[in-house]
Design a protein around this motif. Structure first.
Motif, PDB file in Angstrom:
ATOM      1  N   CYS A 276      40.351  -1.959 -13.088  1.00 43.01           N
ATOM      2  CA  CYS A 276      39.546  -2.479 -11.981  1.00 43.01           C
ATOM      3  C   CYS A 276      39.069  -1.302 -11.135  1.00 43.01           C
TER       4      CYS A 276
ATOM      5  N   CYS B 228      40.244  -1.824  -7.096  1.00 44.77           N
ATOM      6  CA  CYS B 228      41.617  -1.622  -6.618  1.00 44.77           C
ATOM      7  C   CYS B 228      42.401  -0.659  -7.505  1.00 44.77           C
TER       8      CYS B 228
ATOM      9  N   ARG C 263      43.813  -1.092 -10.195  1.00 45.88           N
ATOM     10  CA  ARG C 263      44.899  -1.641 -11.010  1.00 45.88           C
ATOM     11  C   ARG C 263      44.503  -1.625 -12.482  1.00 45.88           C
TER      12      ARG C 263
ATOM     13  N   CYS D 265      38.668  -6.980 -11.302  1.00 49.56           N
ATOM     14  CA  CYS D 265      39.767  -7.888 -11.589  1.00 49.56           C
ATOM     15  C   CYS D 265      39.634  -9.173 -10.781  1.00 49.56           C
TER      16      CYS D 265
ATOM     17  N   CYS E  27      40.190  -8.864  -6.893  1.00 47.81           N
ATOM     18  CA  CYS E  27      39.083  -8.229  -6.174  1.00 47.81           C
ATOM     19  C   CYS E  27      37.829  -9.089  -6.183  1.00 47.81           C
TER      20      CYS E  27
HETATM   21 ZN    ZN Z   1      40.965  -5.131  -8.540  1.00 48.82          ZN
END
Ligand code: ZN
Ligand code: ZN
Ligand code: ZN
Ligand code: ZN
Lengths: 163, 163
Positions: free
Chosen positions: B115, B118, B120, B155, B158
């Motif tokens: 992502c 963020c 992740r 993701c 988000c």
């Molecule tokens: Zn994210």
DNA sequence: TCCGTCATGTTATGAAGTTACACTTGGCTT
DNA sequence: AAGCCAAGTGTAACTTCATAACATGACGGA
């Protein structure tokens, strides 16, 4: 892909034709977009087109510097970024290197085959893979934007040469 | 993949469980291979396991140094390389960074969802993609060894947060 | 205990990529 | 023509990523 066939990079072929056509396509494509194929940019593309391998930015820079262009990293990085952004070159993540695109004009986000014996590179269609990935990603609510698919292995020529 | 489900990294979950299990699995796995989970290596894995993100080698190094381990790059690179080689961590080519593997023990060469909002990371199975790639590669006589599949996108968390 | 191997630490160096800024060029406005 | 602006090109300086080379310490087996 083009009528050259997939993975043509790994077979003997008339490379001057290969690269001349890519260059012509590039010029035309850029003109239609209002982008300028300046001397550094053109030369950078020509250098990348010399063979089916990926080159590091500093390797390209050395060539450019030797020909009278600037000798600082941004010179190469800017030209390379320009080419990538206009679909005329690709960046190989595994190699921190760049390769000319051999069939620009076609909208694509290809997969790459990288021979770790001879360093030659081939672009192959990534449609099926991207579809498969998008599906599994959607399962976790992830929206895919760009995908990198790079395979390292042995090309036909090297497999023959060295068993 | 595990019973946690695919892309669990992008959903709220009991992360301490996630990481405790990965650590236990790692210890067991290494023991059975005769490899040693030394303090630096163990701590490096723990650091990576703290969250579902990838960390640069120097970021890991800072943490290790602050805890009394060596403060020179090879300290981090060696521990990370060890973990990668034993399937306990993965290297993200697009990020020049490393992330803990959350289901070691299963033979895998996963695809990654990254992502870009963020940072992740999630691992997803890459079987179908590798199969599709192997097929098209075989068409040009290329024998695939290792494949990198990394998708950048947004993701679920988000997407919800920011439309 | 001696020895070999693996692991850890260091210094130094190399490779890749970016930031900030100055100067030029070429098109557009007035 | 003069003035202006945006894009392009160049440089210096720097950050980030990664490895080479070498010394020391820990550990298990002969
Ligand atoms: Zn994210
Ligand atoms: Zn291409
Ligand atoms: Zn080859
Ligand atoms: Zn994993």
């Amino acid at each position: 892909m083009t009528s050259d066939g997939i993975g043509a990079a790994f077979a003997p072929h008339d490379h001057s034709h290969c690269s001349a056509r890519a260059l012509a396509d590039a010029a035309e494509r850029l003109a239609s977009e209002g982008a300028r194929l300046t001397p550094v940019r053109r030369r950078t593309l020509e250098i990348l087109l010399e063979n089916h391998r990926a080159m590091g930015a500093y390797e390209v820079l050395d060539r450019l510097a030797a020909e009278g262009f600037g000798r600082q990293p941004p010179v190469a990085y800017r030209a390379l970024e320009f080419l990538v952004q206009h679909g005329l070159a690709h960046r190989l993540q595994r190699l921190n290197a760049f390769a000319a695109c051999l069939h620009p004009g076609e909208e694509h986000q290809p997969a790459f085959l990288i021979c770790d014996r001879c360093d030659r590179i081939a672009e192959v269609p990534s449609g099926p893979m991207r579809a498969a990935l998008a599906e599994v990603a959607a399962g976790s609510g992830f929206a895919v934007d760009r995908v990198t698919v790079e395979a390292v292995g042995t090309c036909a020529i090297c497999a023959e040469d060295r068993g």
